[in-house]
Design an enzyme around this catalytic site. Structure first.
Site, short mmCIF file in Angstrom:
data_model
loop_
_atom_site.label_atom_id
_atom_site.label_comp_id
_atom_site.label_asym_id
_atom_site.label_seq_id
_atom_site.Cartn_x
_atom_site.Cartn_y
_atom_site.Cartn_z
N GLY A 166 2.23 2.50 -2.98
CA GLY A 166 2.28 3.08 -4.33
C GLY A 166 3.28 2.38 -5.24
N LEU A 167 3.83 1.26 -4.77
CA LEU A 167 4.86 0.59 -5.59
C LEU A 167 4.32 -0.70 -6.24
CD1 LEU A 167 7.99 1.13 -3.31
CD2 LEU A 167 7.14 2.54 -5.18
N SER A 190 2.37 -3.29 -5.05
CA SER A 190 2.44 -4.59 -4.37
C SER A 190 1.29 -5.50 -4.81
CB SER A 190 2.42 -4.42 -2.85
OG SER A 190 1.17 -3.98 -2.39
N SER A 191 0.10 -4.91 -5.00
CA SER A 191 -1.04 -5.76 -5.36
C SER A 191 -0.86 -6.34 -6.76
CB SER A 191 -2.35 -4.98 -5.25
OG SER A 191 -2.37 -3.91 -6.15
N ASP A 233 -0.03 -1.16 -13.70
CA ASP A 233 0.84 -1.83 -12.72
C ASP A 233 1.11 -3.28 -13.11
OD1 ASP A 233 0.39 0.54 -11.42
OD2 ASP A 233 -0.16 -0.34 -9.50
N GLU A 283 -6.00 -7.82 -10.00
CA GLU A 283 -6.06 -6.40 -9.65
C GLU A 283 -7.51 -5.93 -9.51
OE1 GLU A 283 -3.49 -4.88 -8.32
OE2 GLU A 283 -3.01 -3.41 -9.87
N GLY A 319 0.82 -1.22 0.00
CA GLY A 319 0.00 0.00 0.00
C GLY A 319 0.84 1.26 0.00
N1 ADP Z 1 2.93 -9.26 0.49
C1 ADP Z 1 1.61 -9.35 0.36
N2 ADP Z 1 0.95 -10.42 0.87
C2 ADP Z 1 -0.38 -10.53 0.74
N3 ADP Z 1 -1.16 -9.60 0.14
C3 ADP Z 1 -0.57 -8.51 -0.37
C4 ADP Z 1 0.84 -8.35 -0.29
N4 ADP Z 1 1.16 -7.18 -0.90
C5 ADP Z 1 -0.02 -6.64 -1.33
N5 ADP Z 1 -1.05 -7.41 -1.01
C6 ADP Z 1 -2.48 -7.13 -1.33
O1 ADP Z 1 -2.53 -5.91 -2.06
C7 ADP Z 1 -3.24 -4.90 -1.32
C8 ADP Z 1 -2.51 -3.56 -1.47
O2 ADP Z 1 -2.82 -3.05 -2.69
P1 ADP Z 1 -2.88 -1.48 -3.01
O3 ADP Z 1 -3.75 -0.77 -2.02
O4 ADP Z 1 -3.21 -1.38 -4.47
O5 ADP Z 1 -1.41 -1.00 -2.72
P2 ADP Z 1 -0.12 -0.98 -3.65
O6 ADP Z 1 0.04 0.45 -3.99
O7 ADP Z 1 1.00 -1.47 -2.82
O8 ADP Z 1 -0.42 -1.86 -4.82
C9 ADP Z 1 -3.26 -5.38 0.11
O9 ADP Z 1 -4.42 -4.92 0.77
C10 ADP Z 1 -3.28 -6.90 -0.05
O10 ADP Z 1 -4.60 -7.33 -0.31
C1 PMV Z 2 -3.62 5.51 -9.13
C2 PMV Z 2 -3.18 4.46 -10.15
O1 PMV Z 2 -2.93 5.13 -11.39
C3 PMV Z 2 -1.88 3.78 -9.72
C4 PMV Z 2 -2.00 3.05 -8.42
O2 PMV Z 2 -0.75 2.48 -8.06
P1 PMV Z 2 -0.56 1.78 -6.61
O3 PMV Z 2 -1.69 0.77 -6.45
O4 PMV Z 2 -0.64 2.87 -5.61
O5 PMV Z 2 0.77 1.10 -6.66
C5 PMV Z 2 -4.31 3.44 -10.33
C6 PMV Z 2 -4.15 2.55 -11.54
O6 PMV Z 2 -3.47 2.90 -12.52
O7 PMV Z 2 -4.79 1.49 -11.54
#
Ligand code: ADP
Ligand code: PMV
Length: 479
Positions: free
Chosen positions: A150-151, A153-154, A210, A199, A148
């Site tokens: 912005g890099l 992870s999801s 992403d 996603e 969560g």
């Molecule tokens: N290491 C991990 N293990 C399990 N679930 C993860 C992991 N990393 C990310 N997630 C999932 O992705 C979600 C975060 O996604 P998101 O809010 O889009 O943040 P980000 O910007 O890092 O993508 C978490 O709530 C979880 O459901």
């Molecule tokens: C805000 C957005 O442009 C990027 C989101 O990136 P992250 O989930 O914060 O890593 C949303 C998207 O492109 O799906």
């Protein structure tokens, strides 16, 4: 069957986040922070499938035969590995709902949401791609990407899950050395289509940038004008290794919430929001034109200044969309005051990370660079002392700094899960589930299973320079 592993990187959106959700262009690059998924096969009499996701303290087991296979296999619903799925089927979401809700019912709500969105992504993919005859398995996931922040992870975990499940149904060929480039691109496209579905489960309205970068690695100019069609993706093979600092506010937020904020603003002020989103699009296009120009050189201070200024303007526009945060503004103030570079939030904002495009040392010397930095020091220090001082201050204020390299490999496979490590075990070291779980911290994960063997070179600012070699055993679809 022996265990195997897959891995996929996070990303930074360098220009164009949020606008990309509304059909505009964005430029994003993969980073050298990655998720690793380990798949262990159980005895076939054990009819269960388990998730072990220790980063979010999630452990859950379902009975395979209790899952709603009939709903996913119904003729009107069945999807195949090559299909393009652009939205979740509400009936299928309803069918998995009780199995999602059975995950971590007793933990606090904000934690439960995180658990259940990861579980939903897994179940939707598992039921779409597998069958009731799917082998009983344990899926163990660890990531070096802050969650969560912005890099991406999801996207990275969605890519890992899609790749592992497609490999299990033998829907992918390779990766192997000398695989033709078009064939590699096709495999990555297959994974990407399903990573997008993951996603959709996790954050509702993703643009797809992403997962595209997580699957393909490198960098890309991405645009999705029509959500019923595949996006336009132009791979930027020679994306400049910018002198970049990545700073995490450690302020958690949800991508879904930040994306929804912009949606609400757009409804309230459609004309103004459209202007802002179009201006962001112009920035992305200007950057693309600049880096594609013959003679573009990232080490040319003038080129770097243009990239930096465009990043700073992009940040200003994101502020007006309402997706910054006081902590991001504090980072920007510190960088601006030290005269060290151009700052922009990256990803969804509302917290998360900022990127700083660092000025060349020469410019800092001629400009202002904080009161305590002596000319003599700048000349002699291997690492710019103004930067050292800034890093100390960032740390003192609770921020976290990452040294990162951009535009590395995308999704990779280690089949079987055996690596040739420093321990020099004969025949290689088998990575079993317990060993993987016991690795301590990001360094431990990288040391045990990391895809890259780092070489210790650094650039003028003391940041690592992107010279990494992929480790023996890991294979990638390169195209
Ligand atoms: N290491 C991990 N293990 C399990 N679930 C993860 C992991 N990393 C990310 N997630 C999932 O992705 C979600 C975060 O996604 P998101 O809010 O889009 O943040 P980000 O910007 O890092 O993508 C978490 O709530 C979880 O459901
Ligand atoms: C805000 C957005 O442009 C990027 C989101 O990136 P992250 O989930 O914060 O890593 C949303 C998207 O492109 O799906």
């Amino acid at each position: 069957m022996p265990p195997f592993m897959v891995s996929a990187p996070g990303k930074v959106i360098v220009y164009g986040e949020h606008a990309v959700v509304h059909g505009k262009a964005a430029i994003a690059a993969s980073v050298n922070l990655r998720s690793y998924l380990h798949v262990t096969f159980l005895h076939k009499t054990d009819r269960t499938v388990s998730l072990r996701f220790p980063d979010i303290s999630l452990e859950h087991t379902w009975n395979i035969d209790d899952l709603p296979w009939a709903a996913f296999a119904a003729p009107a619903k069945k999807k195949y590995y090559y299909d393009l799925v652009t939205s979740l089927d509400p009936d299928l979401v309803d069918a998995i709902e009780p199995h999602v809700l059975s995950v971590s019912p007793k933990v606090p709500e904000h934690v439960r949401k995180i658990h259940q969105s990861s579980a939903k992504a897994f179940l939707y993919l598992f039921l779409s791609l597998g069958s009731q005859r799917s082998p009983p398995c344990v899926y163990t996931l660890r990531s070096t990407i802050p969650i969560g922040a912005g890099l991406g992870s999801s996207a990275s975990i969605s890519t890992c899950l899609a790749c592992a499940l497609l490999l299990q149904i033998r829907a992918l060929s390779g990766p192997h050395d000398d695989q033709p480039s078009e064939e590699c691109a096709l495999q990555v496209e297959r994974i990407n289509r399903w990573a997008f579905v993951g996603e959709l489960c996790i954050h509702g309205n993703p643009s797809g940038v992403d997962n595209t970068v997580s699957c393909g690695g490198k960098a890309a100019l991405f645009q999705r004008k029509d959500y019923s069609k595949p996006p336009s993706v132009q791979r930027l093979g020679d994306f400049p290794q910018l002198p970049l600092l990545l700073v995490n506010t450690k302020q958690s937020r949800s991508t879904a919430v930040e994306v929804a904020k912009v949606g609400t603003l757009k409804k309230a002020h459609p004309k103004i929001a459209d202007h802002i989103l179009s201006a962001i699009n112009d920035i992305t296009e200007s950057v693309h034109a600049l880096i594609s120009q013959e003679g573009f050189d990232k080490d040319d201070p003038e080129n770097l200044r243009q990239l930096g200024e465009l990043a700073a303007i992009n940040h200003g526009l994101l502020v007006s969309l309402g997706v910054s945060h006081p902590k991001l503004e504090r980072i920007r103030a510190l960088i601006d005051h030290a005269g060290l570079g151009w700052t922009k939030l990256t990803g969804a904002g509302g917290g998360g990370c900022a990127i700083v495009i660092l000025k060349p040392l020469e410019d800092i010397r001629n400009g202002h660079h904080g009161p305590d930095v002596k000319e003599q020091n700048i000349k002699s220090a291997a690492k710019n002392p103004a930067l050292v001082q800034l890093e100390r201050q960032l740390e003192a204020e609770g921020f976290e700094k990452f040294e990162t390299t951009l535009a590395g490999d995308g999704v990779g496979v280690l089949w079987p899960a055996v690596l040739h490590n420093a321990s020099g075990e004969e025949g290689g070291e088998e990575i079993d589930q317990e060993k993987f779980l016991k690795a301590v911290g990001n360094d431990g994960i990288e040391k045990l299973v990391g895809v890259n063997a780092k070489s210790a070179t650094s650039n003028m600012n003391g940041l690592s320079n992107g010279h990494t070699e992929s480790r023996e055993g890991w294979k990638f679809w390169r195209f």
